[in-house]
Design a protein around this motif. Structure first.
Motif, PDB file in Angstrom:
ATOM      1  N   ASN A  45       0.836  -1.205   0.000  1.00 42.71           N
ATOM      2  CA  ASN A  45       0.000   0.000   0.000  1.00 42.71           C
ATOM      3  C   ASN A  45       0.870   1.255   0.000  1.00 42.71           C
ATOM      4  OD1 ASN A  45      -2.347  -1.454  -0.027  1.00 42.71           O
ATOM      5  ND2 ASN A  45      -2.630  -1.399   2.182  1.00 42.71           N
ATOM      6  N   LEU A  46       1.964   1.257   0.779  1.00 50.39           N
ATOM      7  CA  LEU A  46       2.862   2.408   0.792  1.00 50.39           C
ATOM      8  C   LEU A  46       3.455   2.629  -0.590  1.00 50.39           C
ATOM      9  CD1 LEU A  46       4.780   2.042   4.171  1.00 50.39           C
ATOM     10  CD2 LEU A  46       3.229   3.878   3.505  1.00 50.39           C
ATOM     11  N   VAL A  47       3.862   1.550  -1.255  1.00 50.95           N
ATOM     12  CA  VAL A  47       4.447   1.674  -2.597  1.00 50.95           C
ATOM     13  C   VAL A  47       3.419   2.271  -3.554  1.00 50.95           C
ATOM     14  CG1 VAL A  47       5.258   0.333  -4.584  1.00 50.95           C
ATOM     15  CG2 VAL A  47       6.150  -0.148  -2.294  1.00 50.95           C
ATOM     16  N   GLN A  48       2.159   1.809  -3.468  1.00 49.25           N
ATOM     17  CA  GLN A  48       1.125   2.353  -4.350  1.00 49.25           C
ATOM     18  C   GLN A  48       0.929   3.844  -4.094  1.00 49.25           C
ATOM     19  OE1 GLN A  48       1.389  -0.236  -6.255  1.00 49.25           O
ATOM     20  NE2 GLN A  48      -0.770  -0.124  -6.782  1.00 49.25           N
ATOM     21  N   PHE A  50       3.152   5.982  -2.926  1.00 48.18           N
ATOM     22  CA  PHE A  50       4.297   6.723  -3.466  1.00 48.18           C
ATOM     23  C   PHE A  50       4.239   6.802  -4.987  1.00 48.18           C
ATOM     24  CE2 PHE A  50       6.541   5.782   0.620  1.00 48.18           C
ATOM     25  CZ  PHE A  50       6.726   7.106   0.974  1.00 48.18           C
ATOM     26  N   LYS A  51       3.748   5.746  -5.654  1.00 50.21           N
ATOM     27  CA  LYS A  51       3.661   5.780  -7.111  1.00 50.21           C
ATOM     28  C   LYS A  51       2.656   6.844  -7.570  1.00 50.21           C
ATOM     29  CE  LYS A  51       4.985   1.106  -8.468  1.00 50.21           C
ATOM     30  NZ  LYS A  51       4.454  -0.231  -8.875  1.00 50.21           N
ATOM     31  N   LYS A  52       1.552   6.992  -6.822  1.00 47.32           N
ATOM     32  CA  LYS A  52       0.534   7.966  -7.215  1.00 47.32           C
ATOM     33  C   LYS A  52       1.041   9.401  -7.081  1.00 47.32           C
ATOM     34  CE  LYS A  52      -3.559   5.216  -6.213  1.00 47.32           C
ATOM     35  NZ  LYS A  52      -4.618   4.908  -5.240  1.00 47.32           N
ATOM     36  N   SER A  53       1.798   9.670  -6.034  1.00 46.25           N
ATOM     37  CA  SER A  53       2.203  11.058  -5.778  1.00 46.25           C
ATOM     38  C   SER A  53       3.333  11.501  -6.705  1.00 46.25           C
ATOM     39  CB  SER A  53       2.660  11.217  -4.330  1.00 46.25           C
ATOM     40  OG  SER A  53       3.723  10.344  -4.047  1.00 46.25           O
TER      41      SER A  53
END
Length: 53
Positions: A45-48, A50-53
Motif C-alpha cells: 500500500n505504501l508503494v502504491q 508513493f507511485k501515485k504522488s
C-alpha cells in the motif's frame, strides 16, 4: 482391572496434552504468517501511495 483403567486414563491425558501443544504451535505459526502477510500488504500500500504522488 483398575490398573488397566489407570493406564488408559494416563494415555488419554498425555494424548490431550500433546494435542494442546500441537495446536498451540500451529496457531503460533498461523499468527506469524498472518503478521508477515499484514506487513507485506502495508508495504504494498505504501508503494502504491508513493507511485501515485
Amino acid at each position: 482391572m483398575i490398573y488397566m483403567l489407570g493406564v488408559i486414563f494416563a494415555l488419554f491425558y498425555l494424548y490431550s496434552m500433546m494435542e494442546d501443544v500441537a495446536t498451540r504451535k500451529v496457531s503460533n505459526k498461523m499468527s506469524g504468517l498472518k503478521s508477515k502477510y499484514d506487513d507485506a500488504v502495508k508495504q504494498y500500500n505504501l508503494v502504491q501511495i508513493f507511485k501515485k504522488s
